[in-house]
Design an enzyme around this catalytic site. Structure first.
Site, PDB file in Angstrom:
ATOM      1  CB  SER A  83      -0.966  -0.037   1.192  1.00 55.15           C
ATOM      2  OG  SER A  83      -1.965   0.943   1.047  1.00 55.15           O
ATOM      3  CG  ASP A  91      -5.853  -1.810  -4.666  1.00 55.45           C
ATOM      4  OD1 ASP A  91      -6.435  -1.071  -3.851  1.00 55.45           O
ATOM      5  OD2 ASP A  91      -4.774  -2.376  -4.433  1.00 55.45           O
ATOM      6  CG  HIS A 112      -5.142  -2.615  -0.528  1.00 61.23           C
ATOM      7  ND1 HIS A 112      -4.615  -1.940  -1.617  1.00 61.23           N
ATOM      8  CD2 HIS A 112      -4.617  -2.012   0.572  1.00 61.23           C
ATOM      9  CE1 HIS A 112      -3.837  -0.962  -1.190  1.00 61.23           C
ATOM     10  NE2 HIS A 112      -3.817  -0.990   0.138  1.00 61.23           N
TER      11      HIS A 112
END
Length: 432
Positions: free
Chosen positions: A172, A268, A335
């Site tokens: 991330s 995502d 994610h």
């Protein structure tokens, strides 16, 4: 069915009872960094967790940069400084290492005996900020770039200077940081070190939201301005574009000289929730149910998400061909896939190799139906790998060790039944 079961048993080299006890690694504070001004948002020292390598991995290092969004104004940075994402005082003393950080060969076959490091994230700008002044009214410190350098210097002193192999990874906001710092990480290490970078769920797309507004572009402009990030972004990009644009990987990655692996879901879940359909663009909550579970999405919403995927793929493919760039783009609604064992390396991990996908699907169905016991782990490395099942762990491992260059993009949703789609609850608030 009996013959099918025999075939599966033949493929599986062993069925081992799962060890549910994970590895917990103590926190290390870089206290001497405070004197250099390399501190978290609240002025506390940076921190990391290190589990030493052994055997053949004793001179190999895997650095995992923690993720956790960003803060783009004083108000949400002040809120952030009272959490683990803004203060090392709020961080847990012992952190569980699993998936890409696991020390078990059966769960992490290529990196289990490397020196594995989790660098904690507490600056709110992907380790790029550096503002000297500190407002006494808020006591906010924007020093992410200094934190990055201070932690790297300490790891070099603890043996990373002798690394034969080094991989900078992250998830991330940490995946974005691993991409942004990729070449500078390479520059810190001796010429003879084999250095590569892995960006997991860090390829944030510059696009318009469902209302037609460039929400994420404005957000990143605020982050870069507040944290003084411009001078720490890759100059190969800032010499051509505005600093805010250089917070987007699509404008930076092509110029990265160090080998880079891009791991991302084409759908995502964080980007769907925060870039494509943020709260500001969805005042009546029409996207809420869809964001919680992709199976709840209406056909019209799926169409919007398919268009998002095409735009995402265009940006990735637009980076151009590279003989050193790896790529694993699946069609899962998720994610971060290197930090979860089931997505990283498990009996039903996502795969992209369609030539063997039907066999994998049968195996996964039997696992889920308890034809094969669910509380066992399979010996993938010696048996299922012979089938060329391209799990994320295998794709990344093959790329790092130069066994195979993996560059594959999945078919559109819902084509891949091996996906682990995230299902959220209404209490799951977006990080921005």
């Amino acid at each position: 069915m009996f013959k099918l079961k025999q075939w599966l048993i033949y493929l599986v080299c062993s069925l081992v009872i799962m060890n549910t006890e994970g590895l917990f690694v103590n926190i290390t504070f870089v206290r001497n960094a405070v004197a250099k001004g390399a501190v978290c948002l609240d002025g506390s020292p940076p921190a990391y967790h290190l589990d030493r390598g052994s055997g053949t991995g004793i001179n190999s290092w895997l650095i995992q940069l923690e993720g956790g969004g960003w803060c783009n104004n004083v108000t949400n940075c002040v809120s952030r400084m009272h959490t683990r994402l803004g203060s090392s005082k709020k961080m847990v003393e012992n952190l569980a290492f699993s998936a890409i950080l696991s020390n078990k060969k059966q769960y992490n076959p290529d990196f289990y005996n490397w020196n594995r490091v989790k660098v904690r994230y507490c600056d709110g700008a992907s380790f790029t900020g550096d503002v000297e002044a500190v407002n006494p009214a808020t006591n906010l410190h924007f020093r992410g770039a200094r934190v990055w350098l201070a932690v790297m210097q300490e790891l070099l002193a603890k043996g990373m200077i002798n690394a034969e192999n080094a991989v900078l990874s992250g998830c991330s906001a940490g995946g974005l940081a691993s991409l942004m710092h990729c070449d500078s990480f390479r520059a810190l290490l001796p010429m003879g070190t084999k250095v590569k970078c892995l960006s997991d769920a860090g390829f944030f797309l510059n696009t318009r939201d469902v209302s037609g507004v460039q929400y994420i572009k404005t957000y990143f402009e605020d982050v870069v301005t507040l944290h003084g990030s411009a001078k720490n972004l890759p100059r190969s990009c800032t010499s051509r574009l505005t600093p805010a644009m250089c917070f987007f990987p699509q404008y930076v990655a092509r110029q990265i000289r160090t080998p880079l692996f891009i791991l991302n879901a084409a759908y995502d879940s964080w980007q769907i929730k925060n870039i494509l359909a943020p709260r500001a663009a969805d005042p009546y909550g029409k996207w809420q149910s869809c964001q919680l579970d992709i199976k709840n999405c209406h056909p019209s919403q799926i169409k919007v998400m398919q268009d998002f995927r095409l735009e995402f793929l265009s940006a990735v493919i637009g980076l151009g061909r590279s003989s050193s760039r790896g790529m694993f783009i699946d069609s899962c609604y998720t994610h971060c896939q290197t930090e979860t064992q089931t997505s990283w390396f498990w009996q039903d991990s996502p795969i992209l190799n369609r030539t063997v996908q039907k066999k994998a699907n049968i195996l996964q169905i039997l696992v889920k139906q308890n034809v094969i016991r669910i509380n066992v782990t399979l010996c993938f490395h010696d048996s299922l790998f012979l089938l060329n099942l391209q799990t994320i762990a295998k794709a990344v491992g093959d790329w790092v060790y130069d066994r195979t260059l993996f560059q594959k993009i999945d078919c559109p949703y819902p084509c891949n039944p091996t996906c682990h789609h995230r299902v959220f609850t209404p209490l799951d608030a977006p990080p921005i």
